[in-house]
Every structure is written in structure tokens, then in C-alpha cells.
Scaffold this motif. Structure first.
Motif, PDB file in Angstrom:
ATOM      1  N   SER A 108       7.517   1.782  -5.152  1.00 35.93           N
ATOM      2  CA  SER A 108       7.364   0.366  -4.799  1.00 35.93           C
ATOM      3  C   SER A 108       7.253  -0.485  -6.064  1.00 35.93           C
ATOM      4  O   SER A 108       7.895  -1.533  -6.183  1.00 35.93           O
ATOM      5  CB  SER A 108       6.113   0.164  -3.936  1.00 35.93           C
ATOM      6  OG  SER A 108       6.144   1.020  -2.811  1.00 35.93           O
TER       7      SER A 108
ATOM      8  N   HIS B 237       0.799  -1.231   0.000  1.00 36.82           N
ATOM      9  CA  HIS B 237       0.000   0.000   0.000  1.00 36.82           C
ATOM     10  C   HIS B 237       0.832   1.282   0.000  1.00 36.82           C
ATOM     11  O   HIS B 237       0.595   2.196   0.818  1.00 36.82           O
ATOM     12  CB  HIS B 237      -0.946   0.010   1.208  1.00 36.82           C
ATOM     13  CG  HIS B 237      -2.167  -0.856   1.014  1.00 36.82           C
ATOM     14  ND1 HIS B 237      -3.029  -0.689  -0.042  1.00 36.82           N
ATOM     15  CD2 HIS B 237      -2.652  -1.900   1.737  1.00 36.82           C
ATOM     16  CE1 HIS B 237      -4.009  -1.585   0.043  1.00 36.82           C
ATOM     17  NE2 HIS B 237      -3.789  -2.351   1.090  1.00 36.82           N
ATOM     18  N   GLY B 238       1.816   1.343  -0.873  1.00 37.04           N
ATOM     19  CA  GLY B 238       2.568   2.589  -1.043  1.00 37.04           C
ATOM     20  C   GLY B 238       3.514   2.936   0.102  1.00 37.04           C
ATOM     21  O   GLY B 238       4.082   4.031   0.130  1.00 37.04           O
TER      22      GLY B 238
ATOM     23  N   VAL C  69       3.689   4.626  -4.046  1.00 35.44           N
ATOM     24  CA  VAL C  69       3.267   3.482  -4.857  1.00 35.44           C
ATOM     25  C   VAL C  69       4.221   3.295  -6.047  1.00 35.44           C
ATOM     26  O   VAL C  69       4.679   2.183  -6.327  1.00 35.44           O
ATOM     27  CB  VAL C  69       1.819   3.693  -5.360  1.00 35.44           C
ATOM     28  CG1 VAL C  69       1.431   2.636  -6.385  1.00 35.44           C
ATOM     29  CG2 VAL C  69       0.849   3.698  -4.184  1.00 35.44           C
TER      30      VAL C  69
ATOM     31  N   PHE D 129      -0.886  -0.874  -4.522  1.00 39.39           N
ATOM     32  CA  PHE D 129      -1.489   0.448  -4.743  1.00 39.39           C
ATOM     33  C   PHE D 129      -2.213   0.992  -3.503  1.00 39.39           C
ATOM     34  O   PHE D 129      -2.543   0.260  -2.585  1.00 39.39           O
ATOM     35  CB  PHE D 129      -2.545   0.349  -5.850  1.00 39.39           C
ATOM     36  CG  PHE D 129      -1.969   0.403  -7.227  1.00 39.39           C
ATOM     37  CD1 PHE D 129      -1.611   1.621  -7.799  1.00 39.39           C
ATOM     38  CD2 PHE D 129      -1.779  -0.757  -7.958  1.00 39.39           C
ATOM     39  CE1 PHE D 129      -1.094   1.680  -9.087  1.00 39.39           C
ATOM     40  CE2 PHE D 129      -1.260  -0.702  -9.251  1.00 39.39           C
ATOM     41  CZ  PHE D 129      -0.920   0.512  -9.807  1.00 39.39           C
TER      42      PHE D 129
END
Ligand code: ZN
Length: 368
Positions: free
Chosen positions: A150, A105-106, A147, A141
Motif C-alpha cells: 500500500s 490498514h494494510g 502495508v 499501517f
């Protein structure tokens, strides 16, 4: 009366404007660093990124970049990119060791900390785990502010692992699905600024004609490593009844993601992408308004159907990496989304471990 309504409307409008201003105000757009976002159209490639608030746009011919390294020193980006990503294999046997991380999740910093302190990557964030398999179990995401970083790190590690005899698997989660569908409820406000400056929709930054979007659309929904299956949310009894094996799930998903419009009337497609599908299901964990709690017998039936000993899932956040249903389910999402929490699942020398962000690990208790 009309005047009164007008004043009320004015107050509401002003209120909406000021909340938006406050929201945007939290991010200093003069400091914005993000990207690259790489699109192509015909023979032209458009590379967009931001460095300290400044937007940079470059155009290349596709032959200048395909299979070559794109180098952007300001972003510390030096990466071989492709424009045509192949659908990877989804069944792997005789794997010696694997490391599973879910729901990033970023939260790039925590993601890197966990990989680095478990020696999956080295100080320069290059692949350092020889023939090991890294599984990224969906939901890269949304929520957090990094994001893009990553995704590019995973993209790089995938190539490096391949060259070292290892593997990186990226599975799709509900948040990948949401972005493909332009459901932007959970994007970090930073990306609202990015899309405003690029005058585009966030989902267009990951369309099939972008390097990251094209790459992600080839990714599986479920994989098997040795005698284990891996899937973002889990396989429900309904899914198990309608899909005969893992390949049929991935084939259906690939069909969906190859289309412009993801929604169709096909019953299996609706099941796969709906609440009881592989991206959203939560029935392994607790009874809720939506879900009946699964039974151990149902889990056994699902595992027998998919010829697996255990299923490894993310999506429903737990306090730690956790074994459930007498070791038949292992839950990996342990809250990396909070930024300073979370751990990973390691399997090596035939043993499961909880792998922590602080360079230590603990044998996972499989008795629950
Ligand atoms: Zn999820």
C-alpha cells in the motif's frame, strides 16, 4: 509444594510457546513475499526483500539509486526512489476534484479495488486521474497484511500525479505515530516474521534512514483544499484553542517527527499527540467514557478558526461515508480495515459522492 509450583510454571511456559507457534503457523513463511525495505548508512544503500520465503539482500552505492528507478522484477517493483524528501505544501486552492480514502490498514486489495473502479488508477495501477487530488487520510499501517504494498503504491502515485498536474496527499494517523514509536500492538503477524528474519524491530524498517520512513516523516497532519480541512481524527476544541492555524499544527508535528524520541514535555506537542489531538480524537461521533460529544457551536468555532466550511476526517469507523453535524463534518473511514468493506469520498463538479468499490457512486446526503 515446590514441585507443584514447578509443574504449574512448566504448563504456563508450554502454553505460551504453543500459542506463539499457532500464531506463526497461520502464515506460511515459505510463501512470504514482502518489501523492498530500503535503508541507507553513509554512502551505502541496503535493499532487503522477500520472494516466496527467500530473503534477498542487495547493496548499492547511494549515487546508483538516488533519483533512479530501482527495478525488482520478482516484486513487480519499478520505482524511482529518493533519499531526501521535502516537506510538501499544505494549502491548495482552486482544486477541481478530489478523492479521499482513509484507514487502509494494510488492506491493499480493497484499496486497489476502490481506486481502480473509480478510475483513479488504470489496470496497471498507474495514475489515471489527471489534475485530481487523492487524499490518503492516515492509518495505512497495522491490522492488515499488505502495508508495504500500500505504501509503495502511494509513493508511486504521488510522483505520477505530480507529473500529470494532480496531487497525492498522505496525512499521518495514529497508527503511523504508533509505528514511529515502536508500539507494535496492531501489526499483522506477517511482519513479526519479517522482523524476525531481518533481525530488526518493525519501527526500524521505517526509521528516518529508510526511504519510506524518511518520506512519511515529511507528511502533514492537516491540509486545506479549497475551503475544506482534512485531518485523520479531527480537531478538538482543545486543539483549536492552542493552535492558531493549520501551519502551526504541521510545524509542531514536523518538529516531533524530526526527533529520535517523539515524546517531550512541550504542552502543545503533548496535546497534538494525545487523546484530544489530531491523530486520536473521537469527540465528533459519540459521548464515551473518554470523550464528551462536541456541540455544533464548538464545531462552528473550530471551522471559523481554521477558515473552513467543513472538516473531513477518518479514524472513527462508520458504516459508510457519512455527513454529520449538518454537513460540517464528513466521516470517511467506512471499514476498509475489514478487507471487503469500505468506500471513499469523491468531490467533483461541486458535488460530494460516496464512491463505492464496485464502480458506482451515490450523492452524499449532507442534511445530517
Ligand atoms: Zn486512526
Amino acid at each position: 509444594m515446590k514441585k507443584f509450583i514447578f509443574v504449574i510454571m512448566l504448563i504456563i511456559i508450554l502454553n505460551i510457546c504453543s500459542t506463539q507457534e499457532i500464531q506463526f503457523g497461520k502464515i506460511d513463511s515459505t510463501q512470504l513475499t514482502d518489501g523492498p525495505y530500503i535503508f541507507w548508512q553513509g554512502e551505502d544503500v541496503f535493499v532487503n526483500y522477500f520472494v516466496n520465503g527467500e530473503a534477498v539482500k542487495k547493496i548499492f552505492a547511494i549515487y546508483e539509486l538516488d533519483n533512479y528507478n530501482l527495478v525488482i522484477p520478482e516484486l513487480d517493483f519499478d520505482q524511482k526512489i529518493h533519499f531526501d524528501h521535502k516537506i510538501p505544501n499544505d494549502i491548495f486552492k482552486d482544486v477541481e476534484k478530489f478523492f479521499v480514502i482513509s484507514d487502509v490498514h494494510g488492506q491493499y486489495n480493497q484499496f486497489v479495488r476502490i481506486l481502480l473502479n473509480n478510475q483513479i488508477v488504470d489496470e496497471k495501477l498507474n495514475w489515471n486521474w489527471q489534475n485530481g487530488h487523492l487524499v490518503v487520510l492516515g492509518d495505512v499501517f497495522d491490522r492488515g497484511p499488505q502495508v508495504t504494498e500500500s505504501l509503495w503504491l502511494i509513493y508511486k502515485l504521488e510522483q505520477q500525479a505530480e507529473n500529470a498536474g494532480g496531487k497525492v496527499h498522505v496525512l499521518l494517523g495514529n497508527h503511523e505515530l504508533m509505528i514511529f514509536q515502536n508500539d507494535l500492538r496492531y501489526i499483522h503477524e506477517k511482519y513479526e516474521i519479517v522482523t524476525e528474519k531481518l533481525e530488526t524491530e518493525y519501527s526500524d524498517l521505517f526509521s528516518p534512514k529508510t526511504v519510506l520512513g524518511n518520506w512519511l516523516r515529511t507528511k502533514p497532519t492537516i491540509i486545506q483544499i479549497n475551503d475544506l480541512i482534512f485531518c485523520h481524527a479531527g480537531i478538538s476544541p482543545e486543539m483549536s484553542q492552542n493552535f492558531s492555524d493549520l501551519r502551526s499544527i504541521n510545524a509542531t508535528a514536523n518538529l516531533i517527527f524530526r526527533r529520535e524520541n517523539l515524546v517531550s514535555d512541550d504542552e502543545n506537542e503533548k496535546l497534538l499527540t494525545g487523546s484530544w489531538g489530531a491523530y486520536w480524537y473521537r469527540g465528533y461521533f459519540m459521548k464515551s467514557k473518554k470523550y464528551e460529544l462536541i456541540t455544533e457551536t464548538e464545531i462552528e468555532t473550530i471551522l471559523a478558526r481554521f477558515k473552513a466550511e467543513k472538516i473531513i476526517v477518518g479514524h472513527t469507523t462508520q458504516d459508510s461515508v457519512l455527513s454529520l453535524w449538518n454537513g460540517k463534518v464528513i466521516a470517511v473511514d467506512s471499514g476498509i480495515k475489514y478487507g471487503d468493506k469500505g468506500e471513499a469520498l469523491l468531490w467533483q463538479d461541486g458535488t460530494f459522492y460516496r464512491a463505492f468499490a464496485q464502480n458506482s457512486k451515490k450523492k452524499l446526503d449532507l442534511k445530517h
